[in-house]
Design a protein around this motif. Structure first.
Motif, PDB file in Angstrom:
ATOM      1  N   THR A 177       0.826  -1.215   0.000  1.00  0.00           N
ATOM      2  CA  THR A 177       0.000   0.000   0.000  1.00  0.00           C
ATOM      3  C   THR A 177       0.857   1.261   0.000  1.00  0.00           C
ATOM      4  OG1 THR A 177      -0.115  -0.203   2.394  1.00  0.00           O
ATOM      5  CG2 THR A 177      -2.016  -0.946   1.154  1.00  0.00           C
ATOM      6  N   LEU A 178       2.157   1.115   0.342  1.00  0.00           N
ATOM      7  CA  LEU A 178       3.023   2.297   0.297  1.00  0.00           C
ATOM      8  C   LEU A 178       3.227   2.760  -1.140  1.00  0.00           C
ATOM      9  CD1 LEU A 178       5.665   1.653   3.042  1.00  0.00           C
ATOM     10  CD2 LEU A 178       3.520   2.841   3.126  1.00  0.00           C
TER      11      LEU A 178
ATOM     12  N   VAL B 242       1.285   4.200  -2.739  1.00  0.00           N
ATOM     13  CA  VAL B 242       0.659   5.516  -2.842  1.00  0.00           C
ATOM     14  C   VAL B 242       1.720   6.621  -2.778  1.00  0.00           C
ATOM     15  CG1 VAL B 242       0.214   5.773  -0.368  1.00  0.00           C
ATOM     16  CG2 VAL B 242      -1.306   6.847  -1.996  1.00  0.00           C
ATOM     17  N   ALA B 243       2.857   6.342  -2.125  1.00  0.00           N
ATOM     18  CA  ALA B 243       3.887   7.374  -1.993  1.00  0.00           C
ATOM     19  C   ALA B 243       4.649   7.585  -3.286  1.00  0.00           C
ATOM     20  CB  ALA B 243       4.855   7.011  -0.875  1.00  0.00           C
TER      21      ALA B 243
ATOM     22  N   PHE C  91      -4.947   0.417  -3.090  1.00  0.00           N
ATOM     23  CA  PHE C  91      -5.091   1.528  -2.161  1.00  0.00           C
ATOM     24  C   PHE C  91      -4.958   2.866  -2.873  1.00  0.00           C
ATOM     25  CE2 PHE C  91      -3.796   4.507   1.036  1.00  0.00           C
ATOM     26  CZ  PHE C  91      -4.728   4.253   2.016  1.00  0.00           C
TER      27      PHE C  91
ATOM     28  N   ALA D 239      -8.778   3.762  -2.838  1.00  0.00           N
ATOM     29  CA  ALA D 239      -8.930   4.560  -1.620  1.00  0.00           C
ATOM     30  C   ALA D 239      -8.286   5.931  -1.767  1.00  0.00           C
ATOM     31  CB  ALA D 239      -8.314   3.821  -0.429  1.00  0.00           C
TER      32      ALA D 239
END
Lengths: 375, 393
Positions: free
Chosen positions: B334-335, B337-338, B345, B349
């Motif tokens: 999910t990291l 996203v960075a 995610f 999300a």
């Protein structure tokens, strides 16, 4: 003639080891060239070091720019790590945008926190109970008033929007520790309770928190916490991820403590019961002191995880240490090809020092706890 | 003789464990219930006040944004539900690729750390300690922003044997292109697998009967690799490779992995491998020394000792935490996203949530997906533990 003449009267002298089996060279031959396979591996390993070490040395030290008024020297071709940039941005990395004239408040808070942690972790330090009371009850309140400010103390209020850098990272970590330990103990006891509702609540909380990625918990805290409370109580920007971090860490802490509870011999529970102690007394006086001692390594490992996980608050827009590094990296005045690497190397060093230190401490405690068993 | 007469002494309700337990539970249920109901009421009021949608109407609305890596057909006019599946598949891709490579690197590092070779053991230790004690997010940002982004443009790509090309647009690999008669290859592969399984079964039976061992590993590898290769040659090379070619300012053809995917995979693999290495080390060290010595006393050489005595016993300790690391790797993805990799995610999300504002629904759905991964993992682990539990007399 003495009939026992065939018996020795003196021990045979100790022979020296065969030549070539001891000494510096033999030791290193055994370590590096014991047989053909290890020999080849050693050569490969040496090749790796010979290839990588000069590159690292040149980038980090030899070609590095140690002092420079601005980013020009670092942007020059062939320049290595730009330590001048780290030095220039250091106050920003430490305090974020916290007003310069009030930064002593941050220093005092962090030093007090460090002193209390050393007191708590120093095995054999006196008055641990007082230290625990100060750290878990007094310190959070005092730190809040000192950092945020309060008119009645004569300290001007500093909005949390201005907080940042190492300050925020350490606040996240400290709040996680202060909150997760007591709450984790409660959850662990709840999970082993014979009351079905209490057990179901504890199991549900722990398993949900441990089943989802931390970033979803942070998003949840950031986006949904304001929805779940009346608008008047809408939590502070910094408080939201703090709640997320604390709840997340509690679930992991609870499982560590449960492991300790399960390792307690049944006789301890029964003995305490036979003395006529009530449930809170049994836990407080007999069980928890023993459990918390044997799970210190697990607790410290959870703290290491928690400390590394605090970086995730950067994703939800909090100015923690990593976020300040990310922001400073984009400063046009210091634009250069090595700025990103320098920033990340510095960040990695910062986290490494803390995490490695904690893991060494945990290892030391583990060894000294094992002493009783390996006599 | 004195007897105890009458009913047992009366216990006040507040001293009776039953009533007291009931009171505690009712109190907890009331507190939690009030908090939950209050949260729901507040959420409803707040969402209405801010005009946030409460239903699942957003599920079929068009997504109106592009995703740079889609395994199933997707366009900006696709509904948000499609975004969910695209993201889920991207998560599974990075998790699947990541756990294969992390396992290989992790086992290699774990064995290296236990090596008798001092230098190799020290190199492995330095790697493991350095990687484990630095947050994954720092490492991901390093790989993406400091390594992959500053790579040269396609014209000055870093070429690996003229097969793979690495540049700031990503990693370009040869793409397999099936041609006429391609069906022979999967058939041959299936046949190879089936024959290898049959051979392993026969070898096990024969070992049980006679004690003689057969080279199962070598024969299986030869069957599984050899048969498709033979089929490829016999069927007139039905599998061609589309090589990446430099055309103008970019590569054409071939198979492109985005820089985000490369950075995320490299970061997750190198990070998780350090943890797997420690698990492997703990597993190997958990086998009592006497096992190794007894096997050596029986006259076994180092390799059979490892294969037949040490590793089977170590695997019992290794596998449960290893599966846990696979779950961690999936959760850590999910990291993405960075660094902008379109995992579940990030796109669902993140982007869909921002576009639609349906925070509550989307967050609970996303958490539900990861919770399902976690529950599946613990189900696998419980089944494994039940199977591997020592059968005691």
């Amino acid at each position: 003639m003495d009939p026992r003449a065939f018996l020795r009267t003196a021990p045979e002298p100790t022979l020296p080891p065969p030549p070539g089996a001891t000494g510096f060279f033999a030791l290193w031959r055994a370590r590096l060239f014991a047989d053909a396979t290890t020999g080849v591996l050693t050569v490969l390993g040496l090749a790796l070091i010979v290839w990588a070490a000069p590159i690292l040395f040149r980038f980090l030290i030899l070609d590095a720019v140690w002092t420079a008024p601005d980013g020009k020297a670092c942007a020059a071709p062939g320049a290595g790590a730009c330590w001048a940039y780290v030095w220039r941005k250091f106050p920003f990395f430490m305090y974020g945008s916290y007003p310069v004239e009030h930064r002593w408040r941050v220093d005092v808070t962090l030093l007090a926190g460090a002193a209390l942690i050393v007191w708590l972790l120093w095995r054999g330090a006196p008055r641990k109970g007082l230290a625990a009371f100060l750290f878990f009850a007094v310190y959070p309140v005092a730190a809040f008033f000192l950092l945020r400010g309060a008119e009645f103390l004569g300290l001007p209020v500093v909005s949390t929007d201005l907080w940042g850098g190492v300050l925020v990272t350490l606040i996240m970590a400290l709040a996680g520790i202060v909150f997760s330990l007591p709450f984790g103990v409660l959850l662990a006891l709840g999970r082993r309770s014979r009351l079905p509702v209490v057990r179901a609540f504890s199991v549900g909380f722990i398993e949900i928190m441990r089943g989802v990625p931390m970033i979803t918990v942070l998003f949840m805290a950031n986006l949904m916490l304001p929805l779940f409370v009346p608008p008047a109580l809408s939590p502070d920007r910094l408080l939201r991820p703090l709640v997320g971090v604390a709840l997340f860490a509690s679930a992991y802490m609870a499982e560590v403590i449960r492991g300790g509870l399960q390792a307690m011999p049944k006789g301890q529970f029964e003995g305490a019961m036979a003395l006529g102690l009530t449930y809170p007394q049994r836990m407080r006086l007999v069980i928890l002191p023993q459990v918390l001692t044997i799970v210190i390594p697990g607790i410290v490992n959870t703290f290491i995880g928690l400390f590394k996980d605090t970086t995730l608050v950067a994703i939800v827009g909090i100015f923690d240490f990593l976020r300040t590094v990310e922001t400073a990296r984009l400063d046009p005045e210091w634009a250069g090809p090595t700025i990103a690497t320098t920033g990340y190397v510095f960040a990695a060093l910062f986290y490494f020092v803390f995490c490695f230190g904690m893991s060494r401490y945990s290892l030391g405690v583990e060894t000294s706890l094992q002493k009783g068993r390996t006599r | 003789m004195a007897t105890i007469a009458g009913a047992p002494p009366k216990v006040r309700p507040w001293n009776d464990p039953f009533w007291r337990g009931l009171a505690y539970q009712v109190a907890l249920a009331v507190v939690v219930g009030v908090l939950i109901v209050g949260a729901i009421l507040n959420a409803r009021a707040n969402m209405q006040a801010r005009g946030i949608p409460t239903g699942f109407g957003f599920w079929d609305d068009p997504a109106r944004f592009d995703i740079n890596q889609t395994l199933i057909p997707y366009s900006a006019t696709s509904p948000n539900s499609r975004v969910f599946w695209v993201g889920l598949l991207n998560t599974l891709v990075v998790a699947g690729v990541g756990l294969v490579f992390a396992t290989m690197l992790g086992f290699a590092l774990g064995v290296a750390r236990l090596s008798r070779n001092w230098l190799i053991a020290k190199i492995a230790t330095v790697y493991i300690e350095a990687v484990r004690n630095v947050p994954l997010l720092v490492q991901l940002l390093f790989w993406y922003n400091a390594v992959l982004k500053p790579l040269p443009n396609p014209r000055q790509s870093i070429a690996l044997f003229d097969l793979a090309f690495l540049n700031n647009r990503g990693l370009f690999l040869p793409a397999p292109v099936p041609k006429e008669g391609f069906v022979a290859l999967p058939l041959a592969l299936g046949l190879g697998v089936a024959l290898a399984a049959a051979f392993a079964w026969w070898a096990r039976l024969r070992q049980r009967e006679t004690g003689a061992q057969a080279p199962v590993g070598a024969v299986s590898a030869a069957l599984i690799v050899g048969l498709p290769v033979a089929a490829h040659i016999l069927a007139g090379a039905p599998l061609a490779f589309d090589m990446p070619q430099l055309k103008g300012f970019n590569f054409a053809g071939g198979f492109r992995l985005t820089p985000e995917l490369v950075a995320l995979t490299v970061g997750l693999v190198t990070y998780t491998a350090a943890f797997i290495a420690e698990i492997v080390r703990a597993g190997v060290m958990s086998v009592p020394k006497g096992q190794h010595e007894a096997a050596a006393a029986l006259g076994l050489r180092a390799a059979p000792i490892r294969k037949l005595v040490t590793m089977p016993q170590a695997m019992r300790v290794i596998i449960p935490p290893l599966i846990n690391q696979y779950l961690n790797l999936t959760k850590n993805s999910t990291l993405a996203v960075a660094i902008g990799y379109p995992d579940l995610f990030n796109v669902f999300a993140g982007t869909v949530l921002n576009n639609t504002g349906a925070a509550v629904q989307i967050m609970f759905m996303t958490m539900g997906v990861y919770l399902a991964f976690s529950l599946a993992t613990s189900a696998i682990m419980n089944a494994y533990n039940a199977r591997m539990a020592l059968k005691e007399r």
